[in-house]
Design a protein around this motif. Structure first.
Motif, PDB file in Angstrom:
ATOM      1  N   GLY A 242       0.802  -1.225   0.000  1.00 31.89           N
ATOM      2  CA  GLY A 242       0.000   0.000   0.000  1.00 31.89           C
ATOM      3  C   GLY A 242       0.829   1.266   0.000  1.00 31.89           C
ATOM      4  N   GLY A 246      -1.629   3.934  -1.117  1.00 38.09           N
ATOM      5  CA  GLY A 246      -2.381   2.753  -1.501  1.00 38.09           C
ATOM      6  C   GLY A 246      -2.409   2.519  -2.999  1.00 38.09           C
ATOM      7  N   GLY A 252      -6.304  -4.233  -4.920  1.00 37.03           N
ATOM      8  CA  GLY A 252      -5.365  -4.931  -4.067  1.00 37.03           C
ATOM      9  C   GLY A 252      -5.109  -6.350  -4.551  1.00 37.03           C
ATOM     10  N   GLU A 273      -3.477  -1.903   2.144  1.00 37.39           N
ATOM     11  CA  GLU A 273      -3.023  -2.090   0.769  1.00 37.39           C
ATOM     12  C   GLU A 273      -3.744  -1.151  -0.193  1.00 37.39           C
ATOM     13  OE1 GLU A 273      -2.043  -5.719  -2.313  1.00 37.39           O
ATOM     14  OE2 GLU A 273      -3.774  -5.922  -0.991  1.00 37.39           O
ATOM     15  N   GLU A 274      -5.044  -0.996  -0.021  1.00 40.06           N
ATOM     16  CA  GLU A 274      -5.816  -0.192  -0.976  1.00 40.06           C
ATOM     17  C   GLU A 274      -5.729   1.313  -0.697  1.00 40.06           C
ATOM     18  OE1 GLU A 274      -9.767  -1.464  -1.654  1.00 40.06           O
ATOM     19  OE2 GLU A 274      -9.152  -3.397  -2.491  1.00 40.06           O
ATOM     20  N   GLY A 276      -3.356   2.711   1.740  1.00 40.53           N
ATOM     21  CA  GLY A 276      -2.024   3.098   2.173  1.00 40.53           C
ATOM     22  C   GLY A 276      -1.947   3.559   3.617  1.00 40.53           C
TER      23      GLY A 276
END
Length: 388
Positions: A242, A246, A252, A273-274, A276
């Motif tokens: 991320g 992200g 992701g 992850e998406e 950040g």
């Protein structure tokens, strides 16, 4: 503008934070669950099934919040013993074949009247009310006060949880009860009990192979990256992927192929992850702000029951948050508890919102008493409450 007007404005903004922050968190959870559900469309599943279910429980949760706001804390207190006994009966019901549901090697769910739910969430709502009432009514001191009611409530609540087994839920129960005892009677005996509980928990981890696997995964996940350490490694990889801002919603890689339980226990790494570091920091700031506001309600009350009730309700939200975040960020072994307001799960979402309603009811009661005291211009608020 009068000084009292400023105080009223601050209280109104504080009330908004108590329900507004959970609403933001719940909506973030809905967005994340919808993003994670996109994989279902690739395998023929309905990508809207889980987000729709979560949205329905959000509506039920807000209804429960409104109902709890309408009831005064004293009304809940009058029925707290019955509510706690019902929650204990539901916990034991998970162990009855045909009534309790087995999933992942544990019996933590119950099927009743066509609905599946987790009785632990019922317990974490009723137990703080009951314990606040018993602690307020009790005149015991020292060790006797810790044994009754605190230790007795812990034992009766934790016993069925350990038979399920549900160590994470047991830790939440112990944490909430000990925090309430510290507020009511001091920290000496909870600390001594905590030391004994540490050795007991270490023994329980040692004698259960699946708990030992979780401990080894926490201690050195890279010793078996495709086995016991797989989940925690993939969670850390999700955070690393991320970066600062992200990879973007729905893009992701970890959540789609590698990250187990991305919608429940590991929803926070999926968010990392998406969205950040900025996205996760935003959520942590919301949790911190909500905790501070709940703490303000607890500190304002000079009524022992209301003070303990506010503390218990807030602790039953904050403790699972710390256990979840600590587990997915490799700060402690994974406890298997959902992230409040965000993780997929109807039982958790419903009763988290009910706790918000109780906190709002406590806040409303305190504001009513404070406004009544403001009618006495010659007497300070604290002095007036003492005299009343």
């Amino acid at each position: 503008m009068k000084p009292n007007d400023d105080g009223k404005g601050l209280r109104q903004r504080g009330t908004f934070l108590i329900w507004g922050i959970p609403m933001i968190l719940s909506l973030c959870g809905l967005v994340m669950i919808a993003s994670l559900s996109l994989r279902n469309s690739m395998t023929g599943g309905n990508p809207y099934a889980l987000p729709l279910k979560q949205f329905q429980f959000l509506g039920l949760g807000m209804t429960a919040m409104v109902c709890c706001v309408m009831f005064s804390p004293q009304a809940l207190r009058r029925h707290c013993g019955l509510l706690w006994l019902v929650s204990l009966a539901l916990l034991w019901g998970t162990l009855i074949p045909g009534l309790g549901l087995r999933a992942g090697g544990a019996r933590r769910w119950i099927s009743l009247l066509g609905f599946n739910f987790q009785p632990l969430e019922v317990l974490l709502f009723t137990m703080p009310i009951f314990l606040a009432d018993r602690m307020t009514a009790s005149r015991r001191e020292g060790l006797d006060a810790f044994v009754r009611p605190t230790l007795l409530v812990i034992f009766l609540s934790v016993l069925p949880l350990m038979l399920q087994p549900n160590l994470g839920g047991a830790l939440v129960v112990i944490g909430v009860c000990c925090l309430m005892h510290v507020e009511s009677r001091g920290w000496k005996y909870p600390v001594l009990g905590g030391i004994l509980a540490f050795f007991l928990i270490a023994f329980l981890i040692w004698q259960a192979p699946y708990r030992m696997r979780r401990f080894y995964a926490f201690w050195d996940p890279w010793s078996d990256p495709t086995g016991k350490g797989f989940q925690i490694i993939q969670g850390l990889v999700a955070f690393a992927n991320g970066g600062l801002t992200g990879v973007g919603i729905g893009k992701g890689l970890q959540e789609d192929r590698y990250l187990p339980e991305a919608q429940t226990d590991y929803v926070f790494p999926a968010i990392g992850e998406e969205f950040g570091l900025l996205g996760t920091a935003f959520l942590l700031a919301l949790y911190a702000l909500w905790t501070w506001r709940a703490y303000r309600i607890y500190r304002r009350s000079e009524d022992p029951f209301l003070s303990l009730l506010a503390l218990g309700m807030a602790a039953s939200v904050v403790c699972p948050m710390f256990l979840n975040l600590g587990g997915v960020m490799k700060l402690m072994p994974l406890a298997g508890v959902p992230l409040p307001f965000i993780s997929a799960g109807g039982s958790s979402l419903l009763f988290m919102w009910a706790k918000v309603g109780v906190l709002m009811a406590v806040d409303r009661t305190l504001r009513g008493r404070e406004l009544g005291m403001e009618e006495l211009p010659e007497v300070s608020g604290r002095q007036a409450r003492r005299e009343s």
